[in-house]
Design a protein around this motif. Sequence first.
Motif, PDB file in Angstrom:
ATOM      1  N   LYS A   1     -35.061   7.754  15.160  1.00 30.24           N
ATOM      2  CA  LYS A   1     -33.856   8.532  14.852  1.00 30.24           C
ATOM      3  C   LYS A   1     -33.078   7.936  13.688  1.00 30.24           C
ATOM      4  O   LYS A   1     -32.295   8.625  13.057  1.00 30.24           O
ATOM      5  CB  LYS A   1     -32.967   8.671  16.082  1.00 30.24           C
ATOM      6  CG  LYS A   1     -32.421   7.377  16.583  1.00 30.24           C
ATOM      7  CD  LYS A   1     -31.581   7.602  17.836  1.00 30.24           C
ATOM      8  CE  LYS A   1     -31.258   6.286  18.438  1.00 30.24           C
ATOM      9  NZ  LYS A   1     -30.021   5.755  18.375  1.00 30.24           N
TER      10      LYS A   1
ATOM     11  N   GLY B   1     -40.527   6.777  20.528  1.00 27.74           N
ATOM     12  CA  GLY B   1     -39.357   6.908  19.673  1.00 27.74           C
ATOM     13  C   GLY B   1     -39.070   5.691  18.803  1.00 27.74           C
ATOM     14  O   GLY B   1     -38.005   5.584  18.215  1.00 27.74           O
TER      15      GLY B   1
ATOM     16  N   HIS C   1     -32.931  13.987  13.030  1.00 31.02           N
ATOM     17  CA  HIS C   1     -33.122  15.055  14.019  1.00 31.02           C
ATOM     18  C   HIS C   1     -34.290  14.780  14.963  1.00 31.02           C
ATOM     19  O   HIS C   1     -34.702  15.669  15.701  1.00 31.02           O
ATOM     20  CB  HIS C   1     -33.307  16.393  13.305  1.00 31.02           C
ATOM     21  CG  HIS C   1     -32.163  16.735  12.412  1.00 31.02           C
ATOM     22  ND1 HIS C   1     -30.905  17.032  12.897  1.00 31.02           N
ATOM     23  CD2 HIS C   1     -32.062  16.769  11.071  1.00 31.02           C
ATOM     24  CE1 HIS C   1     -30.092  17.266  11.886  1.00 31.02           C
ATOM     25  NE2 HIS C   1     -30.767  17.102  10.771  1.00 31.02           N
ATOM     26  N   PHE C   2     -34.805  13.550  14.950  1.00 29.90           N
ATOM     27  CA  PHE C   2     -35.918  13.203  15.833  1.00 29.90           C
ATOM     28  C   PHE C   2     -35.469  13.210  17.287  1.00 29.90           C
ATOM     29  O   PHE C   2     -34.402  12.705  17.624  1.00 29.90           O
ATOM     30  CB  PHE C   2     -36.487  11.825  15.490  1.00 29.90           C
ATOM     31  CG  PHE C   2     -37.550  11.374  16.436  1.00 29.90           C
ATOM     32  CD1 PHE C   2     -38.840  11.833  16.290  1.00 29.90           C
ATOM     33  CD2 PHE C   2     -37.262  10.534  17.497  1.00 29.90           C
ATOM     34  CE1 PHE C   2     -39.830  11.441  17.170  1.00 29.90           C
ATOM     35  CE2 PHE C   2     -38.237  10.127  18.380  1.00 29.90           C
ATOM     36  CZ  PHE C   2     -39.531  10.598  18.219  1.00 29.90           C
ATOM     37  N   GLN C   3     -36.284  13.795  18.151  1.00 30.12           N
ATOM     38  CA  GLN C   3     -35.995  13.793  19.589  1.00 30.12           C
ATOM     39  C   GLN C   3     -37.280  13.483  20.339  1.00 30.12           C
ATOM     40  O   GLN C   3     -38.336  14.023  20.021  1.00 30.12           O
ATOM     41  CB  GLN C   3     -35.463  15.148  20.054  1.00 30.12           C
ATOM     42  CG  GLN C   3     -34.128  15.509  19.461  1.00 30.12           C
ATOM     43  CD  GLN C   3     -33.655  16.859  19.956  1.00 30.12           C
ATOM     44  OE1 GLN C   3     -34.294  17.502  20.768  1.00 30.12           O
ATOM     45  NE2 GLN C   3     -32.530  17.289  19.454  1.00 30.12           N
TER      46      GLN C   3
END
Length: 68
Positions: free
Chosen positions: A57, A40, A62-64
């Motif tokens: 993020k 991440g 909308h990065f997960q």
Amino acid sequence: MLYIPTGSAPDAVNQENGEEIGHYHVGGRFGIVNPRMVGGTIYLGKSWDWINTVPMKDVHLHFQTKQV
């Protein structure tokens, strides 16, 4: 998603249509670099031999991360 370090801001780009999804202003200049994404986080080398880290993020809202 395609992450491209350009100028002073990494960009998140939709690889299907080229639309910019987001970017994050870091400052300075990246030059020609190959970003690494781990857990991440985007690791970016700068033209001054510095390494910057940017949470994905912050570039793509909308990065997960996925739990494995």
